[in-house]
Design a protein around this motif. Structure first.
Motif, mmCIF file in Angstrom:
data_model
loop_
_atom_site.group_PDB
_atom_site.id
_atom_site.type_symbol
_atom_site.label_atom_id
_atom_site.label_comp_id
_atom_site.label_asym_id
_atom_site.label_seq_id
_atom_site.Cartn_x
_atom_site.Cartn_y
_atom_site.Cartn_z
ATOM 1 N N VAL A 121 0.817 -1.118 0.024
ATOM 2 C CA VAL A 121 -0.006 -0.137 -0.189
ATOM 3 C C VAL A 121 0.928 1.364 0.050
ATOM 4 N N GLN A 125 1.399 4.059 -2.780
ATOM 5 C CA GLN A 125 1.516 5.635 -2.485
ATOM 6 C C GLN A 125 2.667 6.268 -3.438
ATOM 7 N N ILE A 128 2.154 6.893 -7.154
ATOM 8 C CA ILE A 128 1.360 8.155 -7.668
ATOM 9 C C ILE A 128 2.209 9.171 -8.145
ATOM 10 N N LEU A 184 -3.975 -0.913 -7.640
ATOM 11 C CA LEU A 184 -4.397 0.304 -7.088
ATOM 12 C C LEU A 184 -5.705 0.026 -6.402
ATOM 13 N N LEU A 188 -6.759 -0.469 -2.041
ATOM 14 C CA LEU A 188 -7.894 0.295 -1.543
ATOM 15 C C LEU A 188 -9.006 -0.594 -0.726
ATOM 16 N N GLN B 125 -2.639 11.790 -3.477
ATOM 17 C CA GLN B 125 -1.528 10.996 -2.572
ATOM 18 C C GLN B 125 -2.472 10.312 -1.611
ATOM 19 N N ALA B 126 -3.207 11.188 -0.717
ATOM 20 C CA ALA B 126 -3.877 10.821 0.315
ATOM 21 C C ALA B 126 -5.060 9.908 -0.137
ATOM 22 N N GLY B 127 -5.622 10.246 -1.174
ATOM 23 C CA GLY B 127 -6.763 9.551 -1.715
ATOM 24 C C GLY B 127 -6.392 8.075 -1.905
ATOM 25 N N ILE B 128 -5.314 7.668 -1.894
ATOM 26 C CA ILE B 128 -4.852 6.287 -2.084
ATOM 27 C C ILE B 128 -5.228 5.408 -1.025
ATOM 28 N N HIS B 129 -5.472 6.362 0.397
ATOM 29 C CA HIS B 129 -5.537 5.436 1.350
ATOM 30 C C HIS B 129 -7.051 5.845 2.016
ATOM 31 N N PRO B 130 -7.890 4.833 1.655
ATOM 32 C CA PRO B 130 -9.377 4.967 1.756
ATOM 33 C C PRO B 130 -9.855 5.673 3.315
#
Lengths: 248, 248
Positions: A121, A125, A128, A184, A188, B125-130
DNA sequence: GTCTATAACACGATAGAC
DNA sequence: GTCTATCGTGTTATAGAC
């Protein structure tokens, strides 16, 4: 972490410390300690201090072997690629079904990733940011990327996949990109054992394969040309050469 | 940065310091200073100390108003949503063409994003971690997400889009997800002024819209059901409710 | 109760001596 | 190749001012 502080000074040492066998061994010890800590506390909570202490070396020494905490993850990833190649050869011998071949390839990769889920994960990151050395699009990853694409090419070749010959050359990379999208989603995916990712793979293949068949129709020429342009656009994310920044 | 250190202590204060107008003003000053610094040095290089100094407040004070550096980015994002809503109403009045409506919506958003490009790369970037509060899939973002989806719904409704009625209810969310993918590509897009993203948008719409037409064919039932399942799978990324962790 | 400031913490990363 | 010492950063604890 600090995504925008790039390490340009150290020009990505190609094969750091392959020299002495002692170095090899130290590197291995550190990596092992790192993976242990990652497994125990998770990537985020395992500190470089922990890792160094557990490996019996100093923090600075750990940084001698690995450019960053993230780079330790990459190591595992590179090793998994070897596995996949062998596995794929076997599968290709066993079946001509494209769907079966591709699914097996992907499922196997997901199995490997799952063993160290949280690690990847973090790697996702990094992905991206295409200039980040760990991004699948970076120049540094060119070799790994080409290997993976070629692997998919092997799965396509000699399979029962029906698709316009004008599109065929573009398929490996398109499928590689698709595979990135799947990873990806996987990163998630909150479902138990990432079951949803597996279902998604099956489902989207079931949707795609008939569409590929449509490209053989006589009137599909325009459609196919658009898919090729799509391929080119998506490929533009790939950074083939190290961007020649102004030399100091 | 530390993606896995969540702030559970402060339970996401709903409307921090909306009380006094002085607070409002201070918050605004800090935000302005932050954006200035981000623009000047980039997100990564602009430190909280810089921002606080430039805003004429203490670091602690900045943290009183913003839970984290990243949250400052969110603020800009929220504001851009308002813009989009007005814009969309106008466009819908002007044309019935679905393609024109959707493209306008997306292009306009991209224009806004471009003004603070580096910022949104960080947000992506933050979006990758739900589970990250700033992820478009997080529970905290539910309201923003629903607004954006509804906006797309408006664009679909009353448009000339030809699609099976069984699929129609799922379209807004599918298109919202598509829009996320586009933003992801945009954040990776290295072409001048992100021209490639714009071309990609046009191209993929040109590919998708005829496919939507196919869903009207009598034999498309199975196909449509699969698309719906695809929708459900993709939607599983969305975290609707705050995950009830063990209370302390 | 609402706001602000100071000081300190923890961590990733680095410099430079040996 | 390795270590020690230190830096720079996001973030927090906490005490106090309005």
């Amino acid at each position: 972490m600090n995504m925008f502080k790039f390490r340009v000074q150290k020009p990505m040492p190609p094969e750091i410390a392959q020299k002495t066998s002692k170095a090899q061994k130290t590197r291995e010890i550190i990596l092992k300690a790192a993976l242990e800590q990652f497994g125990k506390k998770g990537y985020g909570r395992a500190t470089m201090r922990d890792i160094a202490r557990e490996a019996g070396v100093s923090v600075g020494n750990a940084y001698y072997y690995f450019q960053s905490k993230e780079e330790m993850i990459l190591e595992v990833f590179v090793r998994s690629q070897r596995d996949a190649e062998i596995r794929n050869q076997e599968t290709c011998r066993r079946t001509r079904s494209f769907k079966a071949r591709f699914l097996d390839l992907q499922f196997h990769r997901l199995d490997l990733l799952s063993e160290q889920r949280e690690l990847f994960v973090v790697l996702t990151q990094a992905g991206i940011h295409p200039d980040h050395p760990l991004s699948p699009f970076s120049a540094e990853m060119a070799s790994l990327r080409n290997d993976a694409t070629a692997l998919i090419g092997d799965a396509v070749e000699g399979s029962d996949l029906k698709v316009s010959s004008s599109l065929r050359p573009y398929l490996p990379r398109l499928l590689w990109l698709f595979n990135l999208a799947i990873i990806l989603f996987w990163s998630l995916d909150g479902s138990a054992e990432q079951k949803n990712t597996r279902r998604l793979l099956e489902l989207s293949l079931s949707l795609m394969i008939p569409l590929f068949g449509l490209t053989l129709l006589p009137l599909a020429g325009m459609f196919n040309r658009m898919v090729i342009e799509l391929h080119d656009l998506l490929s533009s994310m790939i950074r083939e050469k190290p961007t020649p920044t102004h030399s100091p």
